[in-house]
Scaffold this active site. Structure first.
Site, PDB file in Angstrom:
ATOM      1  N   LYS A  89      -9.991   6.436  -3.933  1.00  0.00           N
ATOM      2  CA  LYS A  89      -9.059   7.452  -3.445  1.00  0.00           C
ATOM      3  C   LYS A  89      -7.679   7.020  -3.899  1.00  0.00           C
ATOM      4  O   LYS A  89      -7.264   5.875  -3.649  1.00  0.00           O
ATOM      5  CB  LYS A  89      -9.175   7.513  -1.929  1.00  0.00           C
ATOM      6  CG  LYS A  89      -8.044   8.159  -1.187  1.00  0.00           C
ATOM      7  CD  LYS A  89      -8.521   8.597   0.185  1.00  0.00           C
ATOM      8  CE  LYS A  89      -7.519   8.304   1.274  1.00  0.00           C
ATOM      9  NZ  LYS A  89      -7.938   8.837   2.580  1.00  0.00           N
TER      10      LYS A  89
ATOM     11  N   LYS B  39      -3.644   7.429  -3.794  1.00  0.00           N
ATOM     12  CA  LYS B  39      -2.582   7.940  -2.936  1.00  0.00           C
ATOM     13  C   LYS B  39      -1.493   8.508  -3.827  1.00  0.00           C
ATOM     14  O   LYS B  39      -0.920   7.772  -4.656  1.00  0.00           O
ATOM     15  CB  LYS B  39      -2.032   6.812  -2.070  1.00  0.00           C
ATOM     16  CG  LYS B  39      -2.989   6.395  -0.965  1.00  0.00           C
ATOM     17  CD  LYS B  39      -3.023   7.440   0.137  1.00  0.00           C
ATOM     18  CE  LYS B  39      -3.787   6.965   1.353  1.00  0.00           C
ATOM     19  NZ  LYS B  39      -3.830   7.974   2.399  1.00  0.00           N
TER      20      LYS B  39
ATOM     21  N   HIS C 101       0.890  -1.168   0.000  1.00  0.00           N
ATOM     22  CA  HIS C 101       0.000   0.000   0.000  1.00  0.00           C
ATOM     23  C   HIS C 101       0.926   1.214   0.000  1.00  0.00           C
ATOM     24  O   HIS C 101       1.525   1.560   1.024  1.00  0.00           O
ATOM     25  CB  HIS C 101      -0.870  -0.057   1.265  1.00  0.00           C
ATOM     26  CG  HIS C 101      -2.126   0.748   1.184  1.00  0.00           C
ATOM     27  ND1 HIS C 101      -3.048   0.609   0.170  1.00  0.00           N
ATOM     28  CD2 HIS C 101      -2.627   1.698   2.007  1.00  0.00           C
ATOM     29  CE1 HIS C 101      -4.059   1.432   0.372  1.00  0.00           C
ATOM     30  NE2 HIS C 101      -3.827   2.113   1.470  1.00  0.00           N
TER      31      HIS C 101
ATOM     32  N   LYS D 194     -12.014  10.907  11.702  1.00  0.00           N
ATOM     33  CA  LYS D 194     -11.485   9.606  12.121  1.00  0.00           C
ATOM     34  C   LYS D 194     -11.693   9.494  13.624  1.00  0.00           C
ATOM     35  O   LYS D 194     -11.257  10.384  14.367  1.00  0.00           O
ATOM     36  CB  LYS D 194      -9.999   9.500  11.783  1.00  0.00           C
ATOM     37  CG  LYS D 194      -9.730   9.530  10.279  1.00  0.00           C
ATOM     38  CD  LYS D 194      -8.258   9.394   9.951  1.00  0.00           C
ATOM     39  CE  LYS D 194      -8.059   9.269   8.441  1.00  0.00           C
ATOM     40  NZ  LYS D 194      -6.638   9.224   8.057  1.00  0.00           N
TER      41      LYS D 194
ATOM     42  N   ASP E  14      -5.300  11.598  -2.092  1.00  0.00           N
ATOM     43  CA  ASP E  14      -4.778  11.916  -0.762  1.00  0.00           C
ATOM     44  C   ASP E  14      -3.270  12.076  -0.887  1.00  0.00           C
ATOM     45  O   ASP E  14      -2.569  11.142  -1.305  1.00  0.00           O
ATOM     46  CB  ASP E  14      -5.129  10.781   0.213  1.00  0.00           C
ATOM     47  CG  ASP E  14      -4.822  11.142   1.659  1.00  0.00           C
ATOM     48  OD1 ASP E  14      -4.235  12.216   1.897  1.00  0.00           O
ATOM     49  OD2 ASP E  14      -5.179  10.344   2.553  1.00  0.00           O
TER      50      ASP E  14
ATOM     51  N   GLU F 212      -7.209  15.469  -0.464  1.00  0.00           N
ATOM     52  CA  GLU F 212      -7.086  15.335   0.992  1.00  0.00           C
ATOM     53  C   GLU F 212      -5.678  15.705   1.440  1.00  0.00           C
ATOM     54  O   GLU F 212      -4.696  15.229   0.863  1.00  0.00           O
ATOM     55  CB  GLU F 212      -7.405  13.870   1.326  1.00  0.00           C
ATOM     56  CG  GLU F 212      -7.527  13.556   2.790  1.00  0.00           C
ATOM     57  CD  GLU F 212      -8.034  12.117   2.993  1.00  0.00           C
ATOM     58  OE1 GLU F 212      -8.852  11.623   2.182  1.00  0.00           O
ATOM     59  OE2 GLU F 212      -7.597  11.474   3.962  1.00  0.00           O
TER      60      GLU F 212
ATOM     61  N   GLU G 231     -14.655   5.648   3.914  1.00  0.00           N
ATOM     62  CA  GLU G 231     -13.574   4.802   3.378  1.00  0.00           C
ATOM     63  C   GLU G 231     -13.296   3.675   4.375  1.00  0.00           C
ATOM     64  O   GLU G 231     -12.132   3.342   4.617  1.00  0.00           O
ATOM     65  CB  GLU G 231     -12.317   5.643   3.106  1.00  0.00           C
ATOM     66  CG  GLU G 231     -11.806   6.368   4.330  1.00  0.00           C
ATOM     67  CD  GLU G 231     -10.506   7.121   4.131  1.00  0.00           C
ATOM     68  OE1 GLU G 231     -10.049   7.273   2.990  1.00  0.00           O
ATOM     69  OE2 GLU G 231      -9.938   7.573   5.151  1.00  0.00           O
TER      70      GLU G 231
ATOM     71  N   ASP H  59      -7.256  16.213   6.883  1.00  0.00           N
ATOM     72  CA  ASP H  59      -7.151  14.910   7.556  1.00  0.00           C
ATOM     73  C   ASP H  59      -6.155  15.031   8.714  1.00  0.00           C
ATOM     74  O   ASP H  59      -6.568  15.227   9.863  1.00  0.00           O
ATOM     75  CB  ASP H  59      -6.740  13.821   6.546  1.00  0.00           C
ATOM     76  CG  ASP H  59      -6.552  12.467   7.208  1.00  0.00           C
ATOM     77  OD1 ASP H  59      -6.874  12.337   8.408  1.00  0.00           O
ATOM     78  OD2 ASP H  59      -6.083  11.508   6.557  1.00  0.00           O
TER      79      ASP H  59
END
Ligand code: MUC
Ligand code: MG
Length: 383
Positions: free
Chosen positions: A165, A167, A20, A271, A196, A222, A325, A247
């Site tokens: 989304k 990255k 990731h 979050k 993001d 983001e 998400e 965020d």
């Protein structure tokens, strides 16, 4: 009165299904702190706290979350009235500065326990649900455009996600825009695309970046710049049509109020971990609602317990402008819940039953537990 008898923690290392790739790190494993609270009536509550990529995302690590709970929170709470979560939360907030993920992990377990004792879901303790299921985005972050396009096609075909989304922020801005443009062109109007940056850009990169992103039809960006640069985040919010989401800059209600007051962002990635728990998460949501900001149900890539907790809170929120998400459990090679959360028809579904409505698969937890006692291999010898 039901008292808190004991609080125990375990670190679980769950491998991810693929690398990731974020601007600050590449994750191949997610380390989850599982919390179990035992109460005097024999009931238990489960909690979870995660960060992302060790200390590369924020100031807490799995090890610091565990240490904060074991050393400071657990001894403080033993013997407390478990049914008065506000009192317990106040005690924790006085004794433990910062460390919102550790505080949240324990609070989740208290809500789970209270819900189970009362025979109601955690969402009922926050006033009741307005949704039983919510749209759930998937993060495309393999680090390769072709792979990301294939992944998006697969998710669309399986009706699992229609919001992606991406990255970005690891490569040069120009390369990132080309990567995002390829994915936008491939999915067309079949999905919403957001990005993001995880704070990677300076203001100059961000100006080029936002101009490029809005030109190719990206809906929202983001945390494009350093979380501490509030005035600059506001300048970007004011300067472009693309929605700007806070965020990492949003660490609870005080940040929420400041961002809302000067209109420093268009939207909040809420979050529960970063907010310091479900109650503080609800406070952040109330501020966003009052200020007319868009709400997004964010994740710290929690597994099933933390994801279910966030789901319970978000299910009580009338307008989730940017969806959620809450896909964390799907990023891991294995499932640690006895019954996985249900993902179907582009949505994540609220589990049923009292408390969080989820239970652990203890064999799986034991298998992935960092400090597991290795099974002793007994060899049988003849003679
Ligand atoms: C973040 O910064 O939002 C959420 C989804 C994902 O892939 O990473 C996290 C962290
Ligand atoms: Mg983010």
């Amino acid at each position: 009165m039901t008292k808190i008898d004991s609080i125990t923690t375990r670190i679980i290392d769950l491998p991810t299904i693929r690398g990731h790739v974020l601007s600050m790190t590449t994750m191949v494993v997610q380390s989850i702190v599982l919390v179990q609270v035992r109460f005097s009536d024999g009931s238990t509550g489960l909690g979870e706290g995660t960060s992302i990529g060790g200390l590369s995302y924020g100031a807490e690590s799995p090890e610091s979350i565990k240490a904060a709970i074991d050393t400071y929170i657990a001894p403080l709470l033993e013997g407390c009235n478990a049914d008065n979560i506000n009192h317990v939360r106040t005690l924790i907030e006085k004794a433990v500065r910062g460390n919102p993920i550790a505080r949240c992990a324990v609070e989740i377990a208290l809500w789970d326990g209270l819900g189970k004792r009362l025979g109601v879901p955690v969402a009922a303790l926050f006033g009741g649900t307005v949704h039983e299921a919510m749209d759930v985005a998937w993060t495309l972050a393999s680090g390769n455009s072709d792979h990301d396009i294939a992944e998006a096609e697969d998710m669309l075909a399986r009706r699992r996600h229609r919001q992606f989304k991406l990255k970005i922020g690891k490569r040069a801005v120009r390369e990132d825009i080309a990567h995002v443009a390829r994915i936008c062109a491939a999915v067309g109007d079949r999905a919403m695309i957001t990005v993001d940056v995880n704070q990677a850009w300076d203001l100059h990169d961000a100006r080029w970046g936002l101009a490029g992103l809005q030109e190719i039809g990206v809906a929202m960006v983001e945390q494009p710049i350093d979380a501490r640069m509030r005035d600059r985040l506001k300048a970007l919010t004011d300067g472009y049509e693309i929605a700007v989401m806070a965020d990492e800059a949003l660490q609870g209600p005080v940040d929420a109020l400041q961002l809302a007051c000067n209109r420093g962002a268009d939207a909040f990635a809420v979050k529960i971990a970063q907010s310091g728990g479900l109650k503080r998460g609800a406070d952040v949501i109330a501020i966003a609602e009052a200020a007319g900001l868009g709400i997004y149900g964010g994740t710290m890539l929690e597994a099933g317990i933390g994801t279910a907790a966030a789901l319970h809170l978000f299910s009580t929120v009338e307008k989730m402008r940017w969806g959620t998400e809450l896909f964390g459990p799907l990023l891991f090679k294995d499932e640690i819940l006895a019954t996985p959360l249900r993902y179907a028809d582009f949505q994540v579904h609220l589990p049923e039953g009292p408390g969080l409505g989820v239970a652990l698969d203890e064999d799986k937890v034991a298998h992935f537990c960092r400090d597991r006692v290795k099974p002793v291999r007994l060899s049988v010898t003849n003679g």
